[in-house]
Design an enzyme around this catalytic site. Sequence first.
Site, PDB file in Angstrom:
ATOM      1  N   PRO A   1       0.793  -1.200   0.000  1.00  0.00           N
ATOM      2  CA  PRO A   1       0.000   0.000   0.000  1.00  0.00           C
ATOM      3  C   PRO A   1       0.830   1.256   0.000  1.00  0.00           C
ATOM      4  O   PRO A   1       1.993   1.265   0.376  1.00  0.00           O
ATOM      5  CB  PRO A   1      -0.732  -0.119   1.333  1.00  0.00           C
ATOM      6  N   GLU A   2       0.174   2.295  -0.406  1.00  0.00           N
ATOM      7  CA  GLU A   2       0.751   3.629  -0.328  1.00  0.00           C
ATOM      8  C   GLU A   2      -0.061   4.394   0.710  1.00  0.00           C
ATOM      9  O   GLU A   2      -0.919   3.811   1.357  1.00  0.00           O
ATOM     10  CB  GLU A   2       0.702   4.287  -1.714  1.00  0.00           C
TER      11      GLU A   2
END
Length: 274
Positions: A2-3
């Site tokens: 994820p970011e």
Amino acid sequence: MPELPEVETVRKVLEKWVIDKTITDVEFFYNGVLDGINKTSFINNIKNQKIKAVDRKGKFLLFKLSDYILISHLRMEGKYYLVKENVIDPKINKHKIISFTLDDGNKLIYHDVRKFGKMKLIKYEEESTDKSLSKLGEEPFSINEEELYKKIKSSKRKIKTLLLDQAIIAGLGNIYVDEVLFFSNIHPNREGESISKKENKKIIEHSIKVLNRAIELGGSSVYSYHFAGSVSGKFQNELQVYGRKDLECFKCGSKIAKTKIGGRGTHFCPRCQK
DNA sequence: AACGAAACCTGCGCGC
DNA sequence: TGCGCGCAGGTTTCGT
């Protein structure tokens, strides 16, 4: 995985699950998650700690406990599940990394197919000196325009690589850097030196816009990826270039190109991005 | 000191 | 069907 927007989405879910719960027991299934940190002291210290808050710094999750901070980085594929004690889900079980027993009869499970994710426990007074936290740059929301420009302008590294560097700007990853550079009309292969002050400003503005919109939509779920429990984001429907190789650019109709920069797949519009 | 490449892992989809 | 290859939202470590 994820970011920043995905981690923020996970953080909100975790808040609902674990705030004011006490960790009564811990079970390890893959010791590598501790990255060399002593397991016995981790277990001893975390037992009977109450979870007071779940915060986020860049892509790091920070569980604020009574006396310690549990730092968790999901890297590529880390996920959290909340399961009723005694319920065994074989799908979750296969790549279970660590299980926290809570005092409400639930278990918080950290799950990670590729085993890249890392965790550690620090004292509150170590927060400002911790190796991974202290070298993080500012997030786009709070970054100083001049300071970012100085760092970019003085580098021959490619702009794509610079924006992925968490010490320079925190929170962007491979998807959102491609998106931000598209909106800023900047070719990902450009050297930092060549970026103008105006373009630097555009990068910050579009980073904020893209990240805020993605947070609003619960992040991006690409490759049918779900990241906390069964939560999946909707921002993938608004991606302009990431994952759109050979498809038409929404702005000019040219074919979206895909190349490799700094070892990462990089998508861009050859006509819109100069 | 600063940079790029390799390493850390597993699973999936593709071409043969 | 099976195998090998390349790919995947990230970071740290290891060479030059």
